[in-house]
Design a protein around this motif. Structure first.
Motif, PDB file in Angstrom:
ATOM      1  N   ILE A  10       0.849  -1.188   0.000  1.00 19.64           N
ATOM      2  CA  ILE A  10       0.000   0.000   0.000  1.00 19.64           C
ATOM      3  C   ILE A  10       0.878   1.229   0.000  1.00 19.64           C
ATOM      4  CG2 ILE A  10      -1.815   1.238   1.238  1.00 19.64           C
ATOM      5  CD1 ILE A  10      -2.494  -1.454   2.593  1.00 19.64           C
ATOM      6  N   ARG A  11       0.593   2.161  -0.859  1.00 28.68           N
ATOM      7  CA  ARG A  11       1.336   3.411  -0.895  1.00 28.68           C
ATOM      8  C   ARG A  11       0.774   4.329   0.183  1.00 28.68           C
ATOM      9  NH1 ARG A  11       1.565   7.626  -6.033  1.00 28.68           N
ATOM     10  NH2 ARG A  11       3.318   8.902  -5.294  1.00 28.68           N
ATOM     11  N   SER A  12       1.642   4.821   1.057  1.00 26.75           N
ATOM     12  CA  SER A  12       1.209   5.719   2.126  1.00 26.75           C
ATOM     13  C   SER A  12       2.111   6.938   2.159  1.00 26.75           C
ATOM     14  CB  SER A  12       1.252   5.008   3.484  1.00 26.75           C
ATOM     15  OG  SER A  12       2.569   4.907   3.954  1.00 26.75           O
ATOM     16  N   VAL A  17       3.855   0.380   2.416  1.00 27.74           N
ATOM     17  CA  VAL A  17       3.561  -0.481   3.560  1.00 27.74           C
ATOM     18  C   VAL A  17       3.108  -1.830   3.017  1.00 27.74           C
ATOM     19  CG1 VAL A  17       2.148  -0.794   5.610  1.00 27.74           C
ATOM     20  CG2 VAL A  17       2.858   1.508   4.934  1.00 27.74           C
ATOM     21  N   THR A  18       3.755  -2.917   3.450  1.00 29.75           N
ATOM     22  CA  THR A  18       3.414  -4.247   2.975  1.00 29.75           C
ATOM     23  C   THR A  18       2.690  -5.018   4.068  1.00 29.75           C
ATOM     24  OG1 THR A  18       5.353  -4.262   1.536  1.00 29.75           O
ATOM     25  CG2 THR A  18       4.307  -6.389   1.998  1.00 29.75           C
ATOM     26  N   VAL A  19       1.516  -5.578   3.742  1.00 30.98           N
ATOM     27  CA  VAL A  19       0.743  -6.385   4.689  1.00 30.98           C
ATOM     28  C   VAL A  19       0.267  -7.643   3.961  1.00 30.98           C
ATOM     29  CG1 VAL A  19      -0.025  -4.401   6.031  1.00 30.98           C
ATOM     30  CG2 VAL A  19      -1.427  -5.194   4.131  1.00 30.98           C
ATOM     31  N   SER A  20      -0.115  -8.668   4.727  1.00 30.06           N
ATOM     32  CA  SER A  20      -0.647  -9.877   4.105  1.00 30.06           C
ATOM     33  C   SER A  20      -2.092  -9.629   3.709  1.00 30.06           C
ATOM     34  CB  SER A  20      -0.563 -11.055   5.068  1.00 30.06           C
ATOM     35  OG  SER A  20      -1.466 -10.880   6.138  1.00 30.06           O
ATOM     36  N   ALA A  21      -2.510 -10.271   2.623  1.00 31.04           N
ATOM     37  CA  ALA A  21      -3.890 -10.096   2.148  1.00 31.04           C
ATOM     38  C   ALA A  21      -4.881 -10.577   3.201  1.00 31.04           C
ATOM     39  CB  ALA A  21      -4.074 -10.857   0.841  1.00 31.04           C
ATOM     40  N   GLU A  22      -4.497 -11.588   4.004  1.00 36.58           N
ATOM     41  CA  GLU A  22      -5.414 -12.140   5.000  1.00 36.58           C
ATOM     42  C   GLU A  22      -5.734 -11.149   6.106  1.00 36.58           C
ATOM     43  OE1 GLU A  22      -3.350 -15.492   6.398  1.00 36.58           O
ATOM     44  OE2 GLU A  22      -3.637 -16.699   4.584  1.00 36.58           O
ATOM     45  N   SER A  23      -4.819 -10.208   6.378  1.00 37.46           N
ATOM     46  CA  SER A  23      -5.018  -9.286   7.497  1.00 37.46           C
ATOM     47  C   SER A  23      -5.948  -8.134   7.161  1.00 37.46           C
ATOM     48  CB  SER A  23      -3.664  -8.726   7.951  1.00 37.46           C
ATOM     49  OG  SER A  23      -3.103  -7.923   6.931  1.00 37.46           O
ATOM     50  N   ILE A  24      -6.335  -8.000   5.890  1.00 35.28           N
ATOM     51  CA  ILE A  24      -7.201  -6.898   5.479  1.00 35.28           C
ATOM     52  C   ILE A  24      -8.654  -7.305   5.693  1.00 35.28           C
ATOM     53  CG2 ILE A  24      -7.965  -5.503   3.531  1.00 35.28           C
ATOM     54  CD1 ILE A  24      -5.155  -5.536   2.491  1.00 35.28           C
ATOM     55  N   VAL A  25      -9.357  -6.540   6.521  1.00 30.67           N
ATOM     56  CA  VAL A  25     -10.753  -6.832   6.836  1.00 30.67           C
ATOM     57  C   VAL A  25     -11.662  -6.363   5.711  1.00 30.67           C
ATOM     58  CG1 VAL A  25     -12.616  -6.407   8.484  1.00 30.67           C
ATOM     59  CG2 VAL A  25     -10.268  -6.679   9.302  1.00 30.67           C
ATOM     60  N   GLY A 140       3.321  10.462  11.144  1.00 33.10           N
ATOM     61  CA  GLY A 140       2.644   9.603  10.182  1.00 33.10           C
ATOM     62  C   GLY A 140       2.812   8.135  10.508  1.00 33.10           C
ATOM     63  N   ILE A 141       4.035   7.738  10.853  1.00 31.42           N
ATOM     64  CA  ILE A 141       4.290   6.341  11.214  1.00 31.42           C
ATOM     65  C   ILE A 141       3.466   5.953  12.437  1.00 31.42           C
ATOM     66  CG2 ILE A 141       6.047   4.742  12.063  1.00 31.42           C
ATOM     67  CD1 ILE A 141       8.095   6.319  10.385  1.00 31.42           C
ATOM     68  N   LYS A 142       3.390   6.845  13.416  1.00 28.35           N
ATOM     69  CA  LYS A 142       2.650   6.548  14.648  1.00 28.35           C
ATOM     70  C   LYS A 142       1.161   6.372  14.357  1.00 28.35           C
ATOM     71  CE  LYS A 142       1.663   8.476  19.252  1.00 28.35           C
ATOM     72  NZ  LYS A 142       0.291   8.963  19.105  1.00 28.35           N
ATOM     73  N   SER A 143       0.573   7.318  13.617  1.00 26.84           N
ATOM     74  CA  SER A 143      -0.871   7.277  13.401  1.00 26.84           C
ATOM     75  C   SER A 143      -1.282   6.187  12.416  1.00 26.84           C
ATOM     76  CB  SER A 143      -1.373   8.640  12.916  1.00 26.84           C
ATOM     77  OG  SER A 143      -0.774   8.973  11.674  1.00 26.84           O
ATOM     78  N   ILE A 144      -0.491   5.956  11.366  1.00 19.66           N
ATOM     79  CA  ILE A 144      -0.875   5.005  10.322  1.00 19.66           C
ATOM     80  C   ILE A 144      -0.474   3.575  10.676  1.00 19.66           C
ATOM     81  CG2 ILE A 144      -0.491   4.353   7.914  1.00 19.66           C
ATOM     82  CD1 ILE A 144      -0.152   7.334   7.297  1.00 19.66           C
ATOM     83  N   MET A 145       0.652   3.410  11.353  1.00 15.12           N
ATOM     84  CA  MET A 145       1.170   2.059  11.602  1.00 15.12           C
ATOM     85  C   MET A 145       1.117   1.662  13.073  1.00 15.12           C
ATOM     86  SD  MET A 145       4.467   2.052   9.070  1.00 15.12           S
ATOM     87  CE  MET A 145       4.293   2.474   7.348  1.00 15.12           C
ATOM     88  N   LEU A 146       1.757   2.423  13.938  1.00 13.40           N
ATOM     89  CA  LEU A 146       1.880   2.006  15.335  1.00 13.40           C
ATOM     90  C   LEU A 146       0.536   1.941  16.046  1.00 13.40           C
ATOM     91  CD1 LEU A 146       5.085   3.997  16.382  1.00 13.40           C
ATOM     92  CD2 LEU A 146       4.916   1.611  15.637  1.00 13.40           C
ATOM     93  N   GLU A 147      -0.424   2.757  15.619  1.00 18.12           N
ATOM     94  CA  GLU A 147      -1.747   2.746  16.244  1.00 18.12           C
ATOM     95  C   GLU A 147      -2.743   1.916  15.449  1.00 18.12           C
ATOM     96  OE1 GLU A 147      -2.597   6.896  16.627  1.00 18.12           O
ATOM     97  OE2 GLU A 147      -1.359   7.121  18.433  1.00 18.12           O
ATOM     98  N   SER A 148      -2.261   1.149  14.490  1.00 17.66           N
ATOM     99  CA  SER A 148      -3.128   0.317  13.659  1.00 17.66           C
ATOM    100  C   SER A 148      -3.572  -0.930  14.428  1.00 17.66           C
ATOM    101  CB  SER A 148      -2.384  -0.106  12.382  1.00 17.66           C
ATOM    102  OG  SER A 148      -3.116  -1.096  11.684  1.00 17.66           O
ATOM    103  N   ASP A 155       4.135  -3.933  13.296  1.00 16.55           N
ATOM    104  CA  ASP A 155       5.511  -4.441  13.188  1.00 16.55           C
ATOM    105  C   ASP A 155       6.319  -3.629  12.183  1.00 16.55           C
ATOM    106  OD1 ASP A 155       4.923  -6.371  15.022  1.00 16.55           O
ATOM    107  OD2 ASP A 155       4.591  -7.967  13.555  1.00 16.55           O
ATOM    108  N   GLU A 156       5.694  -3.291  11.052  1.00  9.92           N
ATOM    109  CA  GLU A 156       6.414  -2.509  10.044  1.00  9.92           C
ATOM    110  C   GLU A 156       6.714  -1.105  10.555  1.00  9.92           C
ATOM    111  OE1 GLU A 156       6.464  -1.651   5.286  1.00  9.92           O
ATOM    112  OE2 GLU A 156       4.992  -3.027   6.151  1.00  9.92           O
ATOM    113  N   GLY A 157       5.773  -0.535  11.305  1.00  4.86           N
ATOM    114  CA  GLY A 157       6.023   0.775  11.893  1.00  4.86           C
ATOM    115  C   GLY A 157       7.184   0.740  12.866  1.00  4.86           C
ATOM    116  N   GLN A 158       7.256  -0.321  13.664  1.00  7.75           N
ATOM    117  CA  GLN A 158       8.372  -0.465  14.607  1.00  7.75           C
ATOM    118  C   GLN A 158       9.700  -0.583  13.866  1.00  7.75           C
ATOM    119  OE1 GLN A 158       7.104  -3.846  16.907  1.00  7.75           O
ATOM    120  NE2 GLN A 158       5.948  -2.578  18.358  1.00  7.75           N
TER     121      GLN A 158
END
Length: 367
Positions: A10-12, A17-25, A140-148, A155-158
């Motif tokens: 996903i472009r952010s 940002v790379t995530v597994s397809a299974e984790s997308i609700v 941006g990292i905190k709001s988009i990733m760490l608080e996801s 994990d990617e935000g960390q």
């Protein structure tokens, strides 16, 4: 959004940002910032002022790469455009526009060398600009990733935070992550631990003194002990004398034990106990209905041949109609500081409890 091998990229605003397809609700389709940007760009004129205005629009939306591109285009169209030059880090001198590098060297044009004061001012300006950029990125990292709610995104935000190696990111990183949850602050400790600079040591020391999460405090303690910086101990000794803040004093005492500062024993003895005027809750027994206050005329009688005048005493109902109320009273009390005692025991191997005089005698004998 690109998909391959069960992974979705996903472009952010803070990068891919790379995530597994299974984790997308679910997937909600709406106009992305870059689609908005393309619309805005199509409506802007390819002039110096048009590109400069578009760069400002990009800045407000966090599109920093596009912002820089339009600032550079502004300078291509108008080499003396002051706003774009300043935003790109140029400074106008008698020799023309000069791009100052972070190390203080001259950039695109040669000219008179700055004085020491001018060079210091320039360093501060460049550092401030870099910190602004880092603050935006880390927010941006905190709001988009760490608080996801998605673990992979967290994990990617960390990983992104831990990959930061620019010392100019220390202050904005600390400012942003210290307001996060316990996991954010633990991440902050790990990130600061990678930097040897004083900025990192100072922020770790403050986290140790002030953070409310035991795990954060413990991790700070381990890192500060590893650094073996004598200035940490001197700051903790100073913190022992913070008036009316027993929590800071207790944490400072623990810190002195952690860094094994035996020179602090005299200071610790001085703050082992303290006298303080405080409001305290005092239990007061009274009779229901306030009978003692109502029937309060003195009783005059004769006792042992003498005339006496005493207040009335009500016996009936005692223990049945009596009640106990906590009444606040302003009193001078002794505060016994357990953390200070524990630090003294750890540093000296002795235990005189809260007997300040005994500690003082022993300390004097050792000198």
């Amino acid at each position: 959004m690109d998909q391959s091998a069960g992974k979705i990229q996903i472009r952010s605003l803070v990068g891919p940002v790379t995530v597994s397809a299974e984790s997308i609700v679910r997937v909600e389709k709406r106009e992305s910032p870059w689609a908005e940007y393309e619309t805005q760009r199509a409506q802007s004129s390819d002039t110096a002022d048009g590109n400069f205005d578009l760069a400002a629009w990009c800045d407000r939306r966090g599109l920093f790469a596009e912002r820089k591109r339009h600032l550079q285009r502004t300078v291509e169209l108008d080499a003396d455009h002051e706003g774009a030059r300043a935003a790109l880090g140029f400074e106008k001198t008698d020799a023309g526009w000069i791009l100052r590098k972070p190390n203080g060297g001259d950039g695109q044009k040669s000219g008179p060398r700055p004085t020491a004061a001018e060079g210091a001012d320039d360093d501060e300006r460049l550092a401030a600009a870099a910190r602004v950029q880092w603050r935006r990125q880390i927010k941006g990292i905190k709001s988009i990733m760490l608080e996801s709610p998605i673990a992979e995104r967290v994990d990617e935000g960390q990983r992104k935070i831990l990959s930061i190696s620019d010392p100019l990111a220390i202050e904005p990183m600390s400012e942003v992550l210290v307001h996060g949850d316990g996991a954010c602050r633990l991440l902050l400790v790990d990130a600061l631990s990678k930097f040897p600079q004083d900025d990192a040591t100072a922020n770790l020391s403050l986290l140790f003194l002030l953070d409310r999460e035991p795990a954060v405090v413990d991790r700070c303690a381990r890192e500060l002990a590893r650094r073996k910086d004598p200035r940490v101990a001197s700051q903790f000794r100073a913190a022992l004398y913070v008036n009316n803040h027993d929590g800071v004093v207790a944490r400072a005492a623990r810190g002195l034990a952690v860094v094994e500062d035996k020179a602090a024993v005299g200071d610790l003895i001085q703050v082992l106990t303290v006298q303080r005027d405080k409001w305290v809750e005092t239990p007061v027994v009274g009779l229901v209905g306030g009978m003692c206050r109502t029937f309060n005329r003195q009783t005059v009688a004769s006792a042992d041949g003498r005339r006496v005048s005493v207040p009335p005493v009500i016996a009936f109902g005692r223990g049945v109609l009596a009640n106990v109320a906590n009444v606040p009273q302003f009193r001078n009390v002794t505060v016994y500081r357990t953390e200070v005692l524990e630090a003294l025991k750890a540093l000296t191997g002795q235990n005189f409890g809260f007997d300040v005089e005994a500690w003082a005698r022993w300390y004097q004998e050792q000198r």
